[in-house]
Write an enzyme that holds these catalytic residues in place. Structure first.
Site, PDB file in Angstrom:
ATOM      1  N   ASP A   1     -11.433 -42.446  51.495  1.00 32.82           N
ATOM      2  CA  ASP A   1     -13.015 -41.696  51.306  1.00 32.82           C
ATOM      3  C   ASP A   1     -13.771 -42.132  52.438  1.00 32.82           C
ATOM      4  O   ASP A   1     -14.472 -43.253  52.159  1.00 32.82           O
ATOM      5  CB  ASP A   1     -13.485 -41.863  49.944  1.00 32.82           C
TER       6      ASP A   1
ATOM      7  N   CYS B   1     -17.082 -36.033  52.844  1.00 30.92           N
ATOM      8  CA  CYS B   1     -18.170 -35.209  52.391  1.00 30.92           C
ATOM      9  C   CYS B   1     -18.948 -34.534  53.484  1.00 30.92           C
ATOM     10  O   CYS B   1     -20.200 -34.275  53.494  1.00 30.92           O
ATOM     11  CB  CYS B   1     -19.365 -35.886  51.391  1.00 30.92           C
TER      12      CYS B   1
HETATM   13  C1  LIG Z   1     -17.962 -42.074  51.453  1.00 32.36           C
HETATM   14  S1  LIG Z   1     -18.332 -43.714  51.162  1.00 32.36           S
HETATM   15  C2  LIG Z   1     -17.064 -44.046  50.112  1.00 32.36           C
HETATM   16  C3  LIG Z   1     -17.728 -44.074  48.635  1.00 32.36           C
HETATM   17  C4  LIG Z   1     -16.512 -44.536  47.421  1.00 32.36           C
HETATM   18  N1  LIG Z   1     -15.399 -43.526  47.428  1.00 32.36           N
HETATM   19  C5  LIG Z   1     -17.396 -44.621  46.192  1.00 32.36           C
HETATM   20  O1  LIG Z   1     -16.993 -43.923  45.319  1.00 32.36           O
HETATM   21  O2  LIG Z   1     -18.183 -45.456  46.222  1.00 32.36           O
HETATM   22  C6  LIG Z   1     -17.477 -44.402  52.565  1.00 32.36           C
HETATM   23  C7  LIG Z   1     -17.487 -46.089  52.577  1.00 32.36           C
HETATM   24  O3  LIG Z   1     -17.183 -46.689  53.748  1.00 32.36           O
HETATM   25  C8  LIG Z   1     -17.629 -47.769  54.006  1.00 32.36           C
HETATM   26  N2  LIG Z   1     -17.573 -48.078  55.375  1.00 32.36           N
HETATM   27  C9  LIG Z   1     -18.409 -47.822  56.528  1.00 32.36           C
HETATM   28  N3  LIG Z   1     -17.979 -48.323  57.368  1.00 32.36           N
HETATM   29  C10 LIG Z   1     -16.726 -49.057  57.141  1.00 32.36           C
HETATM   30  C11 LIG Z   1     -15.801 -49.840  57.921  1.00 32.36           C
HETATM   31  N4  LIG Z   1     -16.092 -49.785  59.442  1.00 32.36           N
HETATM   32  N5  LIG Z   1     -14.680 -50.315  57.078  1.00 32.36           N
HETATM   33  C12 LIG Z   1     -14.658 -49.953  55.953  1.00 32.36           C
HETATM   34  N6  LIG Z   1     -15.379 -49.249  55.228  1.00 32.36           N
HETATM   35  C13 LIG Z   1     -16.718 -48.626  55.760  1.00 32.36           C
HETATM   36  C14 LIG Z   1     -19.249 -47.400  53.531  1.00 32.36           C
HETATM   37  O4  LIG Z   1     -19.566 -48.662  53.210  1.00 32.36           O
HETATM   38  C15 LIG Z   1     -18.984 -46.577  52.145  1.00 32.36           C
HETATM   39  O5  LIG Z   1     -18.827 -47.239  51.376  1.00 32.36           O
END
Ligand SMILES: C[S@@+](CC[C@H](N)C(=O)[O-])C[C@H]1O[C@@H](n2cnc3c(N)ncnc32)[C@H](O)[C@@H]1O
Length: 129
Positions: A14, A67
């Site tokens: 996600d 999203c």
């Molecule tokens: C769309 S959200 C996912 C939400 C999750 N599915 C939930 O229900 O809580 C994308 C997530 O990717 C994380 N993220 C951002 N940069 C990232 C990185 N470099 N590596 C891993 N995760 C990362 C963000 O912190 C965020 O929690």
């Protein structure tokens, strides 16, 4: 991650994205968007797709979701991934979703305009066994 190499039958990525599908809840995104941010996001999405793909067993499924309603973060990221990973194929989402959300390419897509829902995208990608 090394220990989990090819460990899972199902992996959901996600991905962090521009949030352009959820502007109704995050109006600030409309004004704070920069083209450099989008390039960085696309690179991050590619990197995360590559990393997630390493966790999937042969025959397993990787679902990539955002999203966002921007094809650059959706169809284009999947197309680029498939070029880098010929061991993956798209598996149509038709068996899992209502036809109104199914794209011609077999992806899930909800549109704030067409469906009066948050915009979202998802692709089912199968790792060849
Ligand atoms: C769309 S959200 C996912 C939400 C999750 N599915 C939930 O229900 O809580 C994308 C997530 O990717 C994380 N993220 C951002 N940069 C990232 C990185 N470099 N590596 C891993 N995760 C990362 C963000 O912190 C965020 O929690």
């Amino acid at each position: 991650m090394e220990n989990n190499h090819e460990a899972y039958e199902k992996v959901l990525l996600d991905a962090p994205c521009s949030g352009l599908g959820v502007l109704s809840k995050r109006a600030d995104l409309r004004w704070n968007r920069k083209s450099e941010d989008m390039e960085e996001l696309k690179s991050l999405q590619d990197e995360l797709l590559d990393a997630a793909s390493m966790l999937v067993k042969p025959g397993g499924v990787l679902v990539y979701s955002t999203c966002s309603i921007d094809p650059e973060e959706n169809e284009e990221r999947v197309a680029a991934f498939l070029l880098r990973h010929p061991e993956y194929n798209v598996d149509s989402a038709e068996r899992y979703i209502s036809p109104e959300f199914l794209t011609e390419q077999g992806y899930y897509f909800s549109s704030p305009v067409k469906h009066s829902l948050d915009g979202a995208f998802a692709a089912r990608l199968i790792c060849r066994s």
